[in-house]
Design a protein around this motif. Sequence first.
Motif, PDB file in Angstrom:
ATOM      1  N   LEU A 160      16.340  23.133 -11.385  1.00 12.89           N
ATOM      2  CA  LEU A 160      15.046  23.371 -10.740  1.00 12.89           C
ATOM      3  C   LEU A 160      14.675  22.227  -9.807  1.00 12.89           C
ATOM      4  N   ASP A 161      13.820  22.522  -8.821  1.00 11.67           N
ATOM      5  CA  ASP A 161      13.326  21.476  -7.930  1.00 11.67           C
ATOM      6  C   ASP A 161      12.322  20.601  -8.680  1.00 11.67           C
ATOM      7  N   PRO A 162      12.015  19.399  -8.168  1.00 17.04           N
ATOM      8  CA  PRO A 162      11.147  18.458  -8.898  1.00 17.04           C
ATOM      9  C   PRO A 162       9.778  19.022  -9.280  1.00 17.04           C
ATOM     10  N   GLN A 163       9.129  19.739  -8.366  1.00 10.85           N
ATOM     11  CA  GLN A 163       7.806  20.267  -8.667  1.00 10.85           C
ATOM     12  C   GLN A 163       7.871  21.322  -9.777  1.00 10.85           C
ATOM     13  N   THR A 164       8.859  22.200  -9.697  1.00  5.01           N
ATOM     14  CA  THR A 164       9.023  23.215 -10.736  1.00  5.01           C
ATOM     15  C   THR A 164       9.408  22.574 -12.059  1.00  5.01           C
ATOM     16  N   THR A 165      10.254  21.536 -12.003  1.00  5.77           N
ATOM     17  CA  THR A 165      10.617  20.799 -13.214  1.00  5.77           C
ATOM     18  C   THR A 165       9.380  20.283 -13.928  1.00  5.77           C
ATOM     19  N   ASP A 166       8.460  19.679 -13.172  1.00  3.25           N
ATOM     20  CA  ASP A 166       7.240  19.141 -13.782  1.00  3.25           C
ATOM     21  C   ASP A 166       6.410  20.241 -14.432  1.00  3.25           C
ATOM     22  N   SER A 167       6.336  21.412 -13.801  1.00  7.48           N
ATOM     23  CA  SER A 167       5.541  22.499 -14.368  1.00  7.48           C
ATOM     24  C   SER A 167       6.161  23.008 -15.665  1.00  7.48           C
ATOM     25  N   ILE A 168       7.491  23.053 -15.739  1.00  7.31           N
ATOM     26  CA  ILE A 168       8.165  23.486 -16.962  1.00  7.31           C
ATOM     27  C   ILE A 168       7.987  22.440 -18.060  1.00  7.31           C
ATOM     28  N   LEU A 169       8.070  21.170 -17.702  1.00  8.47           N
ATOM     29  CA  LEU A 169       7.875  20.109 -18.694  1.00  8.47           C
ATOM     30  C   LEU A 169       6.450  20.133 -19.247  1.00  8.47           C
ATOM     31  N   GLU A 170       5.485  20.377 -18.371  1.00  4.59           N
ATOM     32  CA  GLU A 170       4.092  20.486 -18.827  1.00  4.59           C
ATOM     33  C   GLU A 170       3.922  21.670 -19.775  1.00  4.59           C
ATOM     34  N   LEU A 171       4.623  22.762 -19.502  1.00  3.82           N
ATOM     35  CA  LEU A 171       4.578  23.923 -20.386  1.00  3.82           C
ATOM     36  C   LEU A 171       5.166  23.577 -21.752  1.00  3.82           C
ATOM     37  N   LEU A 172       6.272  22.849 -21.773  1.00  6.17           N
ATOM     38  CA  LEU A 172       6.882  22.464 -23.043  1.00  6.17           C
ATOM     39  C   LEU A 172       5.960  21.563 -23.853  1.00  6.17           C
ATOM     40  N   VAL A 173       5.280  20.644 -23.194  1.00  8.00           N
ATOM     41  CA  VAL A 173       4.310  19.786 -23.895  1.00  8.00           C
ATOM     42  C   VAL A 173       3.186  20.631 -24.473  1.00  8.00           C
ATOM     43  N   ASP A 174       2.702  21.599 -23.698  1.00  8.28           N
ATOM     44  CA  ASP A 174       1.630  22.473 -24.159  1.00  8.28           C
ATOM     45  C   ASP A 174       2.073  23.273 -25.389  1.00  8.28           C
ATOM     46  N   ILE A 175       3.280  23.791 -25.342  1.00 14.11           N
ATOM     47  CA  ILE A 175       3.827  24.549 -26.476  1.00 14.11           C
ATOM     48  C   ILE A 175       3.965  23.645 -27.700  1.00 14.11           C
ATOM     49  N   ASN A 176       4.464  22.446 -27.490  1.00 13.93           N
ATOM     50  CA  ASN A 176       4.607  21.483 -28.582  1.00 13.93           C
ATOM     51  C   ASN A 176       3.267  21.198 -29.253  1.00 13.93           C
ATOM     52  N   GLU A 177       2.234  21.003 -28.440  1.00 10.55           N
ATOM     53  CA  GLU A 177       0.924  20.669 -28.993  1.00 10.55           C
ATOM     54  C   GLU A 177       0.241  21.871 -29.641  1.00 10.55           C
ATOM     55  N   ARG A 178       0.388  23.036 -29.027  1.00 10.11           N
ATOM     56  CA  ARG A 178      -0.263  24.238 -29.563  1.00 10.11           C
ATOM     57  C   ARG A 178       0.394  24.746 -30.843  1.00 10.11           C
ATOM     58  N   LEU A 179       1.724  24.761 -30.854  1.00 11.15           N
ATOM     59  CA  LEU A 179       2.454  25.395 -31.943  1.00 11.15           C
ATOM     60  C   LEU A 179       3.025  24.408 -32.946  1.00 11.15           C
ATOM     61  N   GLY A 180       2.936  23.105 -32.634  1.00  8.74           N
ATOM     62  CA  GLY A 180       3.530  22.112 -33.518  1.00  8.74           C
ATOM     63  C   GLY A 180       5.044  22.221 -33.587  1.00  8.74           C
ATOM     64  N   LEU A 181       5.626  22.742 -32.506  1.00  7.40           N
ATOM     65  CA  LEU A 181       7.058  23.013 -32.450  1.00  7.40           C
ATOM     66  C   LEU A 181       7.848  21.713 -32.270  1.00  7.40           C
ATOM     67  N   THR A 182       8.941  21.593 -33.000  1.00  6.41           N
ATOM     68  CA  THR A 182       9.863  20.476 -32.792  1.00  6.41           C
ATOM     69  C   THR A 182      10.769  20.833 -31.614  1.00  6.41           C
ATOM     70  N   ILE A 183      10.822  19.966 -30.609  1.00  8.37           N
ATOM     71  CA  ILE A 183      11.611  20.240 -29.409  1.00  8.37           C
ATOM     72  C   ILE A 183      12.698  19.185 -29.256  1.00  8.37           C
ATOM     73  N   ILE A 184      13.912  19.638 -29.083  1.00  4.79           N
ATOM     74  CA  ILE A 184      15.046  18.741 -28.821  1.00  4.79           C
ATOM     75  C   ILE A 184      15.589  19.098 -27.452  1.00  4.79           C
ATOM     76  N   LEU A 185      15.606  18.138 -26.569  1.00  2.00           N
ATOM     77  CA  LEU A 185      16.090  18.425 -25.222  1.00  2.00           C
ATOM     78  C   LEU A 185      17.181  17.449 -24.829  1.00  2.00           C
ATOM     79  N   ILE A 186      18.182  17.987 -24.156  1.00  5.07           N
ATOM     80  CA  ILE A 186      19.231  17.131 -23.623  1.00  5.07           C
ATOM     81  C   ILE A 186      19.140  17.144 -22.107  1.00  5.07           C
ATOM     82  N   THR A 187      19.469  16.021 -21.510  1.00  5.28           N
ATOM     83  CA  THR A 187      19.307  15.881 -20.070  1.00  5.28           C
ATOM     84  C   THR A 187      20.111  14.687 -19.568  1.00  5.28           C
TER      85      THR A 187
END
Length: 341
Positions: free
Chosen positions: A171-198
């Motif tokens: 993804l392009d940088p701007q879209t990357t940031d929007s997806i990362l913000e979504l993952l943070v939101d999901i983590n906070e809302r659902l208490g989900l454990t997230i493992i990401l490789i990069t």
Amino acid sequence: MITLKDVKKIFSSKSGEVTAVNGINLEIKQGEIFGIIGYSGAGKSTLIRMFNQLEKPTSGSIIVDDREMATLRGRELRLARQEIGMIFQHFNLLWSRTVRENIEFPLEIAGVAPSKRKERSAELIKLVGLEGREDAYPSELSGGQKQRVGIARALANNPKVLLCDEATSALDPQTTDSILELLVDINERLGLTIILITHEMHVIRKISHKVAVMENGSVVEQGDVLTVFKKPQEAITKRFVSQFTEPEEVKETGEHLIEKFPNGHVIQLTFVGEGTEAPIITNVIRNFDVTVNILQGKISHLQAGAYGTLFIHIDGEDEEVQHAITYIREQSVGVEVMANA
């Protein structure tokens, strides 16, 4: 929540055995966003695929939510995998199915009734911000929208863990940031454990609580992100961290700065958290008989707070300079004297 003990993965090839993962030990707590970073060939993709047993470890233990994953077979493994969602670099969507149908697919496999599937997909479409695109096909979506479908599909069975395999590298940088913000939101809302490789430090510093650095199949360094940014120990970690601690506009090395300012002291200051906003340099100039020139600097914003580096040139009587340096250290600022008069 997740414990890895001496996990190894060895592949056999015509030229001999290849050790892709070599003795990994990790502890990941419930609700953490845990980043695993490394360059291509480090073994991180193989490692993450062992969490849900898409790859079987050659040896070692992988415990997810009190279950030893490597011992599970058949129905038990299928049920365990329902609690571990996964999203991919290239989305892996079903191109003949709409957004809604892609999201409902894992529920269909799990035998969920059509009415429940429709209800759940509607919830997830709203969660990931795809209202109005329910009947679109993947070919009609942008890259960011495709990844949102992938995230929604991974969440369909209410997993406890979400694995992200290079989820933003296409993804392009701007879209990357929007997806990362979504993952943070999901983590906070659902208490989900997230493992990401990069392989991108931007991803780690943006959302991760903790990070493990991989090289040649091994974890060479790990810890909370602020600590790793502040005091990287290994050469590869310093290389990753330098992407954000060195000013992009200048990127001069300490040696170059020393050559430009042969007299006085060239000092690298490291700020963490609230220290990035304190008027420390102003106080030094006011309270000590020294001259201070700011050479270059940068502040990066991490999930756990701000982190910054600043290179300064300080000159004056040696005793007064030492008093100033002592004062700076007392403000919980890292100080590295790179050159002395």
